[in-house]
Design an enzyme around this catalytic site. Structure first.
Site, PDB file in Angstrom:
ATOM      1  N   HIS A 110       0.608  -1.078   0.295  1.00 13.40           N
ATOM      2  CA  HIS A 110       0.273   0.026   0.230  1.00 13.40           C
ATOM      3  C   HIS A 110       0.611   0.909   0.147  1.00 13.40           C
ATOM      4  CE1 HIS A 110      -3.838  -2.389   0.832  1.00 13.40           C
ATOM      5  NE2 HIS A 110      -4.297  -1.065   1.241  1.00 13.40           N
ATOM      6  N   HIS A 157       0.240  -3.805   9.382  1.00 15.48           N
ATOM      7  CA  HIS A 157       1.620  -3.080   9.079  1.00 15.48           C
ATOM      8  C   HIS A 157       2.133  -2.235  10.449  1.00 15.48           C
ATOM      9  CE1 HIS A 157       1.978  -4.501   4.846  1.00 15.48           C
ATOM     10  NE2 HIS A 157       1.512  -3.886   5.002  1.00 15.48           N
TER      11      HIS A 157
END
Length: 342
Positions: A110, A157
């Site tokens: 991302h 993350h």
């Protein structure tokens, strides 16, 4: 000691129940902002917003973004499955997304995609479109930062994953930038372009690293490579036929005025274009899966699980999204011209 990347998570974390995390949202504005920002890295964004550049502003910019998006995403996905570094553990974090939970963590794709798309657009637009560069820089930095922060907020993350993703993407942009114009000329004019544009992504899809468990990374990577392959071949064909749509006037052109007529035409193009791409996706997905099920003699009750097999997942996703890319880059703008929308 707080796990990496959990500064934002602690704002929403609540108790853990027997069926998973229970959390309460204390700041709904931030909650929806980061959920929306995380969505900018999903398929819905790519199949709607990227083609809109092709339909509304400049196919050149869409071509640049698709090319760099495919490169950085392939690099990021392969690095994930080679390095095999885990995502943050849950608990203590609260994970707000589960689809990609089986994927490894570093780097954050991302963050890579957001950095690549934002800054490729910033670097490519000045020769084509008139706009204040400082404003563009602010927008690019803001959007990429929001996506990066959203990956911390959703618990997918760590800080290291996100920073690594952004830096790797920036390094790829820096290393490839001097060759962008040369690649444009090859992609549009070389007789070898459609062969390379189709065969190379297909080979990369089939040779994607194997894991000891199923992960969505191979399928997602094939989706991206397939879309890029279809667009690449489509851009070459469109160039040979004569581009259906280019900015009018001396470059860089001024941004179009937002009149009522322009907004209505733009809305109509967006709606019809998205319907065309989503419809193409559904038709090709159904047809390719049925052909593959028949070819590999997959029983009806095993079809759902069979989609995860490489010999089925790779060709069906590649064929589906290659066709979507072809429709976007060749047919949609010509359809708009026939309807008087362009």
């Amino acid at each position: 000691m707080r796990p990496p990347g959990q500064e934002l998570q602690l704002r929403t974390q609540g108790e853990w129940g027997p069926d998973g995390p229970r959390y309460r949202v204390r700041n709904w504005l931030l909650h929806f902002l980061f959920l929306f920002s995380a969505g900018l890295g999903h398929e819905v964004f790519y199949i709607t917003c990227l083609p809109c550049l092709h339909w509304h502003l400049d196919p050149f910019l869409c071509r640049r973004l698709v090319n760099m998006w495919a490169v950085v995403m392939y690099v990021g996905q392969v690095m994930k499955d080679v390095l095999k570094l885990p995502r943050p553990r849950s608990p203590p974090v609260v994970k707000l997304e589960m689809r990609v939970n089986a994927e490894y963590g570093l780097p954050s794709t991302h963050a890579m995609a957001a950095t690549a798309i934002s800054f490729t657009l910033l670097l490519s637009a000045p020769p084509r479109i008139q706009f204040p560069f400082e404003l563009g820089l602010l927008v690019a930095a803001t959007l990429s930062s929001l996506v990066c922060l959203s990956r911390l907020y959703t618990g997918m993350h760590s800080v290291l994953d996100v920073i690594s993703g952004a830096l790797i993407s920036a390094a790829i942009l820096l290393l490839t930038y001097p060759y962008w114009d040369a690649f444009d000329r090859f992609q549009l004019s070389s007789a070898a372009s459609p062969v390379v544009g189709l065969v190379l992504p297909l080979v990369l899809s089939y040779t994607y690293p194997e894991l000891d468990h199923y992960s969505t990374t191979r399928g997602d990577t094939t989706t991206i490579l397939g879309a890029a392959a279809g667009c690449s071949v489509g851009y070459w064909v469109d160039h040979q036929l004569g581009p259906a749509f280019e900015p009018q006037g001396a470059l860089p052109v001024a941004l179009p005025a937002l009149t009522t007529d322009a907004l209505l035409r733009g809305a109509a193009r967006s709606a019809l274009g998205i319907v065309a791409l989503v419809g193409t996706r559904q038709i090709m997905k159904t047809l390719s899966l049925q052909v593959l099920y028949f070819w590999y003699k997959v029983p009806k009750h095993e079809e759902e699980g069979a989609r995860k097999r490489r010999e089925i997942e790779v060709p069906y996703k590649f064929a589906t999204y290659t066709t979507v890319g072809l429709v976007n880059s060749i047919l949609v703008n010509r359809f708009f011209i026939l309807l008087g929308l362009l």
